[in-house]
Design a protein around this motif. Structure first.
Motif, PDB file in Angstrom:
ATOM      1  N   GLN A 137      37.283  36.796  34.474  1.00 34.74           N
ATOM      2  CA  GLN A 137      36.762  38.163  34.577  1.00 34.74           C
ATOM      3  C   GLN A 137      35.592  38.441  33.636  1.00 34.74           C
ATOM      4  OE1 GLN A 137      37.935  40.161  36.996  1.00 34.74           O
ATOM      5  NE2 GLN A 137      39.311  38.479  37.566  1.00 34.74           N
ATOM      6  N   PRO A 151      40.934  42.054  28.869  1.00 33.51           N
ATOM      7  CA  PRO A 151      41.671  43.002  29.711  1.00 33.51           C
ATOM      8  C   PRO A 151      41.906  44.320  28.986  1.00 33.51           C
ATOM      9  CG  PRO A 151      43.150  41.320  28.847  1.00 33.51           C
ATOM     10  CD  PRO A 151      41.759  40.918  28.453  1.00 33.51           C
ATOM     11  N   GLU A 192      45.532  46.245  32.495  1.00 35.55           N
ATOM     12  CA  GLU A 192      45.393  44.856  32.967  1.00 35.55           C
ATOM     13  C   GLU A 192      46.267  43.924  32.137  1.00 35.55           C
ATOM     14  OE1 GLU A 192      40.780  44.789  34.543  1.00 35.55           O
ATOM     15  OE2 GLU A 192      41.154  44.721  32.381  1.00 35.55           O
TER      16      GLU A 192
END
Length: 58
Positions: A24, A28, A32
């Motif tokens: 990603q 996070p 998440e």
């Protein structure tokens, strides 16, 4: 979610967080991370049960 093959829950969570960041390209957020931790623990525990059943069958 990929199989963890980690020796402990903590190791599995650490690996999952590293994998998330690689995919990603960001850390996070709280939601998440909570989902990731929960999913990772479920998968790790599932793998432990599978290993125990395989060991008993052998």
């Amino acid at each position: 979610m990929p199989h963890t093959h980690a020796a402990s829950k903590a190791e599995a969570i650490h690996e999952a967080l590293e994998h998330f960041v690689e995919e990603q390209h960001h850390q996070p957020d709280a939601h998440e991370k909570a989902r990731l931790v929960s999913d990772t623990i479920k998968e790790w525990e599932h793998e432990q049960v599978e290993e125990m059943h395989a060991a008993k069958a052998a």
